[in-house]
Design a protein around this motif. Structure first.
Motif, PDB file in Angstrom:
ATOM      1  N   LYS A  27       0.836  -1.205   0.000  1.00 31.89           N
ATOM      2  CA  LYS A  27       0.000   0.000   0.000  1.00 31.89           C
ATOM      3  C   LYS A  27       0.870   1.254   0.000  1.00 31.89           C
ATOM      4  O   LYS A  27       0.519   2.270  -0.588  1.00 31.89           O
ATOM      5  CB  LYS A  27      -0.947   0.036   1.205  1.00 31.89           C
ATOM      6  CG  LYS A  27      -1.462  -1.317   1.674  1.00 31.89           C
ATOM      7  CD  LYS A  27      -2.136  -2.134   0.583  1.00 31.89           C
ATOM      8  CE  LYS A  27      -2.403  -3.565   1.018  1.00 31.89           C
ATOM      9  NZ  LYS A  27      -3.312  -3.728   2.135  1.00 31.89           N
ATOM     10  N   ASP A 126     -17.291  -4.221  -3.318  1.00 28.65           N
ATOM     11  CA  ASP A 126     -18.415  -3.278  -3.276  1.00 28.65           C
ATOM     12  C   ASP A 126     -18.127  -2.043  -2.427  1.00 28.65           C
ATOM     13  O   ASP A 126     -18.500  -0.929  -2.786  1.00 28.65           O
ATOM     14  CB  ASP A 126     -19.683  -3.997  -2.783  1.00 28.65           C
ATOM     15  CG  ASP A 126     -19.453  -4.780  -1.508  1.00 28.65           C
ATOM     16  OD1 ASP A 126     -18.459  -5.533  -1.443  1.00 28.65           O
ATOM     17  OD2 ASP A 126     -20.242  -4.642  -0.561  1.00 28.65           O
ATOM     18  N   MET A 127     -17.414  -2.218  -1.316  1.00 25.69           N
ATOM     19  CA  MET A 127     -17.159  -1.054  -0.448  1.00 25.69           C
ATOM     20  C   MET A 127     -16.131  -0.105  -1.074  1.00 25.69           C
ATOM     21  O   MET A 127     -16.209   1.109  -0.882  1.00 25.69           O
ATOM     22  CB  MET A 127     -16.704  -1.520   0.925  1.00 25.69           C
ATOM     23  CG  MET A 127     -17.835  -2.137   1.735  1.00 25.69           C
ATOM     24  SD  MET A 127     -17.287  -2.623   3.365  1.00 25.69           S
ATOM     25  CE  MET A 127     -16.919  -4.338   3.106  1.00 25.69           C
ATOM     26  N   SER A 164     -13.341  -3.102   6.276  1.00 26.20           N
ATOM     27  CA  SER A 164     -12.472  -3.701   5.256  1.00 26.20           C
ATOM     28  C   SER A 164     -11.137  -2.965   5.186  1.00 26.20           C
ATOM     29  O   SER A 164     -11.103  -1.731   5.080  1.00 26.20           O
ATOM     30  CB  SER A 164     -13.170  -3.634   3.897  1.00 26.20           C
ATOM     31  OG  SER A 164     -12.221  -3.636   2.848  1.00 26.20           O
ATOM     32  N   ASP A 306      -5.208 -13.980   9.320  1.00 21.88           N
ATOM     33  CA  ASP A 306      -3.934 -14.456   8.782  1.00 21.88           C
ATOM     34  C   ASP A 306      -3.164 -15.330   9.789  1.00 21.88           C
ATOM     35  O   ASP A 306      -2.119 -15.879   9.455  1.00 21.88           O
ATOM     36  CB  ASP A 306      -3.063 -13.273   8.336  1.00 21.88           C
ATOM     37  CG  ASP A 306      -3.604 -12.630   7.055  1.00 21.88           C
ATOM     38  OD1 ASP A 306      -4.564 -13.171   6.481  1.00 21.88           O
ATOM     39  OD2 ASP A 306      -3.069 -11.587   6.640  1.00 21.88           O
ATOM     40  N   LEU A 328     -13.749 -14.074   8.693  1.00 18.57           N
ATOM     41  CA  LEU A 328     -13.436 -13.187   7.575  1.00 18.57           C
ATOM     42  C   LEU A 328     -13.506 -13.864   6.209  1.00 18.57           C
ATOM     43  O   LEU A 328     -14.174 -13.372   5.313  1.00 18.57           O
ATOM     44  CB  LEU A 328     -12.084 -12.496   7.773  1.00 18.57           C
ATOM     45  CG  LEU A 328     -12.252 -11.315   8.726  1.00 18.57           C
ATOM     46  CD1 LEU A 328     -11.919 -11.720  10.134  1.00 18.57           C
ATOM     47  CD2 LEU A 328     -11.455 -10.126   8.294  1.00 18.57           C
TER      48      LEU A 328
HETATM   49  C1  UD1 Z   1      -6.270  -7.641   3.818  1.00 15.96           C
HETATM   50  C2  UD1 Z   1      -4.963  -8.395   3.865  1.00 15.96           C
HETATM   51  C3  UD1 Z   1      -5.172  -9.864   4.178  1.00 15.96           C
HETATM   52  C4  UD1 Z   1      -6.004 -10.023   5.436  1.00 15.96           C
HETATM   53  C5  UD1 Z   1      -7.294  -9.197   5.351  1.00 15.96           C
HETATM   54  C6  UD1 Z   1      -8.118  -9.208   6.618  1.00 15.96           C
HETATM   55  C7  UD1 Z   1      -3.580  -7.176   2.311  1.00 15.96           C
HETATM   56  C8  UD1 Z   1      -2.843  -7.201   1.031  1.00 15.96           C
HETATM   57  N1  UD1 Z   1      -4.287  -8.268   2.609  1.00 15.96           N
HETATM   58  O1  UD1 Z   1      -7.029  -8.164   2.724  1.00 15.96           O
HETATM   59  O2  UD1 Z   1      -3.908 -10.490   4.357  1.00 15.96           O
HETATM   60  O3  UD1 Z   1      -6.341 -11.392   5.603  1.00 15.96           O
HETATM   61  O4  UD1 Z   1      -6.965  -7.817   5.054  1.00 15.96           O
HETATM   62  O5  UD1 Z   1      -7.363  -8.788   7.698  1.00 15.96           O
HETATM   63  O6  UD1 Z   1      -3.508  -6.237   3.073  1.00 15.96           O
HETATM   64  N2  UD1 Z   1     -15.233  -7.373   1.595  1.00 15.96           N
HETATM   65  C9  UD1 Z   1     -16.388  -7.157   0.891  1.00 15.96           C
HETATM   66  N3  UD1 Z   1     -16.476  -6.032   0.103  1.00 15.96           N
HETATM   67  C10 UD1 Z   1     -15.454  -5.148  -0.036  1.00 15.96           C
HETATM   68  C11 UD1 Z   1     -14.260  -5.393   0.680  1.00 15.96           C
HETATM   69  C12 UD1 Z   1     -14.172  -6.516   1.494  1.00 15.96           C
HETATM   70  O7  UD1 Z   1     -17.331  -7.913   0.978  1.00 15.96           O
HETATM   71  O8  UD1 Z   1     -15.599  -4.161  -0.761  1.00 15.96           O
HETATM   72  C13 UD1 Z   1     -15.132  -8.561   2.493  1.00 15.96           C
HETATM   73  C14 UD1 Z   1     -14.179  -9.605   1.966  1.00 15.96           C
HETATM   74  O9  UD1 Z   1     -14.837 -10.465   1.066  1.00 15.96           O
HETATM   75  C15 UD1 Z   1     -13.743 -10.307   3.232  1.00 15.96           C
HETATM   76  C16 UD1 Z   1     -13.762  -9.205   4.285  1.00 15.96           C
HETATM   77  O10 UD1 Z   1     -14.564  -8.182   3.738  1.00 15.96           O
HETATM   78  O11 UD1 Z   1     -14.669 -11.280   3.613  1.00 15.96           O
HETATM   79  C17 UD1 Z   1     -12.389  -8.690   4.664  1.00 15.96           C
HETATM   80  O12 UD1 Z   1     -11.767  -8.145   3.549  1.00 15.96           O
HETATM   81  P1  UD1 Z   1     -10.685  -6.957   3.653  1.00 15.96           P
HETATM   82  O13 UD1 Z   1     -10.561  -6.477   5.055  1.00 15.96           O
HETATM   83  O14 UD1 Z   1     -11.029  -5.963   2.602  1.00 15.96           O
HETATM   84  O15 UD1 Z   1      -9.360  -7.723   3.273  1.00 15.96           O
HETATM   85  P2  UD1 Z   1      -8.289  -7.380   2.171  1.00 15.96           P
HETATM   86  O16 UD1 Z   1      -7.995  -5.920   2.178  1.00 15.96           O
HETATM   87  O17 UD1 Z   1      -8.674  -8.025   0.891  1.00 15.96           O
END
Ligand code: UD1
Length: 418
Positions: A27, A126-127, A164, A306, A328
């Protein structure tokens, strides 16, 4: 395909040093796009995902130079950037999506390939889309790409349904150059978000509240490149802590921040480990078989998803039975089938895994399905009789720099197979 071979039985002892966090540095590299000129990052881990992100930045028009020995990365960002992140890179690393916010706000446009499915479950966007739309962007999905456009973003109130990590980062990076004030409610609070906000502030951004559920950003006209040191990787540090406890070892982890690992370390001490903060990290000692411990994964400050595979591995050799709840990523239990090949007794039902500990596992060939599953399988292999070969080690390389060398330094019988 690469593999890691471990022979079980060794007690890990000695010290390891952790470098910067994968989930931060990727990032920070994207944030460099926000300022013309040369940004220098320190404590950059020698992992494959950094290479992929460097390649992505080069295709956007940046020059990226890496000094592996010094653990630094210099990113020179031109005045005019390209704005397309191709599928061949995005499919190799989902975190590529974090260039979306910086590109829309700096260039006014971004075409970023949709990452598609991931071995740990469907991961929506989506977010990310909703946040940028509220800030005045038009975002459409066309031919497998997210196509975003906004001549100039404006500040907005963004309430996330779920904290997220990726959405918080994209909206934060977009907001720093937008007109007016953006508020992100229910923001993710991970230390990597705080690290990103610190770098943005040093670049001249006005960001408040990072590390709390409400982040406020007042947009500024322009930002300057900076030098920044990446926050230490708490997941790598925690992996070594769990490995020490599982092997009844004594491991000192340098360049770690125990305050970023509070709940995970608390669970390890419940399992029986003695944990001490040191001048630059922590020391974990264990003199008996670990007690089984229940684990629930949650957004920070909860226990990170993780860590879930590593804690399942610990429970697989612990005394007693424990419930591990994953909140998650729904498909993250997939690796349990591989752990079963080592003789682990794990039953899953939806979000829950019931793990009954066995005194000893039995070495076998297994396959890593993602970074942390790979680490969990190697840890289990350390507590298995005979040889465990973890195939798909390239997944592990995405998140752990010099994993085999560190294992060897701690006394494990481990080697990398081509
Ligand atoms: C980041 C980390 C990953 C970690 C995760 C949760 C990086 C590169 N990766 O992933 O190692 O496991 O955080 O701590 O930093 N979601 C939605 N819509 C959205 C965004 C997310 O439904 O727009 C859901 C995802 O499907 C998931 C959950 O939210 O179930 C968590 O996702 P998010 O916190 O966004 O994880 P990442 O940023 O992808």
């Amino acid at each position: 395909m690469a593999a890691i071979r471990v022979s079980g039985g060794a007690r890990l002892a000695g010290s390891v040093r952790v470098t910067g966090a994968k989930n931060s540095v990727l990032k920070l590299m994207a944030a460099a796009l926000l300022a013309r000129g040369c940004t220098v990052l320190h404590e950059v881990p020698d992992i494959h995902d950094v290479e992929i992100m460097a390649e992505l930045l080069r295709r956007l028009g940046c020059s990226v130079e890496r000094d592996l020995a010094a653990r630094t990365l210099a990113i020179t960002v031109p005045e005019h950037l390209e704005h397309r992140a191709d599928y061949d890179l995005v499919r190799r690393m989902r975190a590529s999506i974090c260039v979306l916010g910086p590109l829309v706000t700096r260039v006014g446009a971004a075409d970023v390939a949709l990452p598609g499915g991931d071995a740990i479950g469907s991961r929506g966007l989506d977010m990310h889309i909703d946040g940028l739309t509220r800030m005045g962007a038009t975002v459409a999905s066309e031919h497998g790409y997210l196509v975003a456009q906004a001549p100039r973003l404006h500040g907005a109130h963004v309430d996330l349904d779920f904290p997220s990590v990726g959405a918080t980062e994209n909206i934060l990076m977009a907001a720093v150059l937008a007109d007016g004030t953006t508020t992100i409610e229910n923001a993710a609070r991970e230390p990597e978000i705080v690290d990103l906000a610190e770098m943005l502030r040093a670049m001249g951004a006005q960001v408040d509240g990072a590390g709390t559920p409400t982040i406020t950003v007042v947009g500024v006209e322009g930002l300057q490149p900076v030098e920044h040191t990446t926050v230490p990787d708490r997941i790598v540090a925690g992996t070594w802590a769990i490995a020490a406890a599982m092997t009844q070892g004594d491991v000192t982890v340098h360049n770690a921040r125990p305050e970023h690992l509070e709940l995970a370390l608390d669970r390890l001490s419940l399992a029986g480990a003695a944990i001490d903060a040191t001048a630059d990290g922590l020391r974990v000692r264990m003199d008996r078989r670990p007690r089984a411990i229940d684990i629930v994964t949650l957004p920070y400050p909860g226990i990170a998803t993780d860590f879930q595979p590593q804690f399942i591995a610990l429970n697989a050799v612990a005394d007693g039975a424990a419930m591990v709840t994953e909140n998650l990523f729904e498909a993250r239990f997939r690796f349990v089938q591989e752990l079963a090949r080592l003789g682990a007794d794990v039953r899953t039902d939806g979000h829950h895994a019931l793990v009954r500990g066995r005194a000893r596992l039995s070495g076998a060939p297994v396959e890593a399905t993602d970074i942390r599953a790979g680490a969990g399988l190697v840890l289990a292999g350390l507590c298995a009789d005979g040889v465990t070969t973890v195939h798909g080690a390239e997944h592990i390389d995405r998140g752990y720099a010099g994993f085999v060398e560190d294992l060897q330094a701690l006394g494990a019988d481990a080697e990398r197979l081509a």
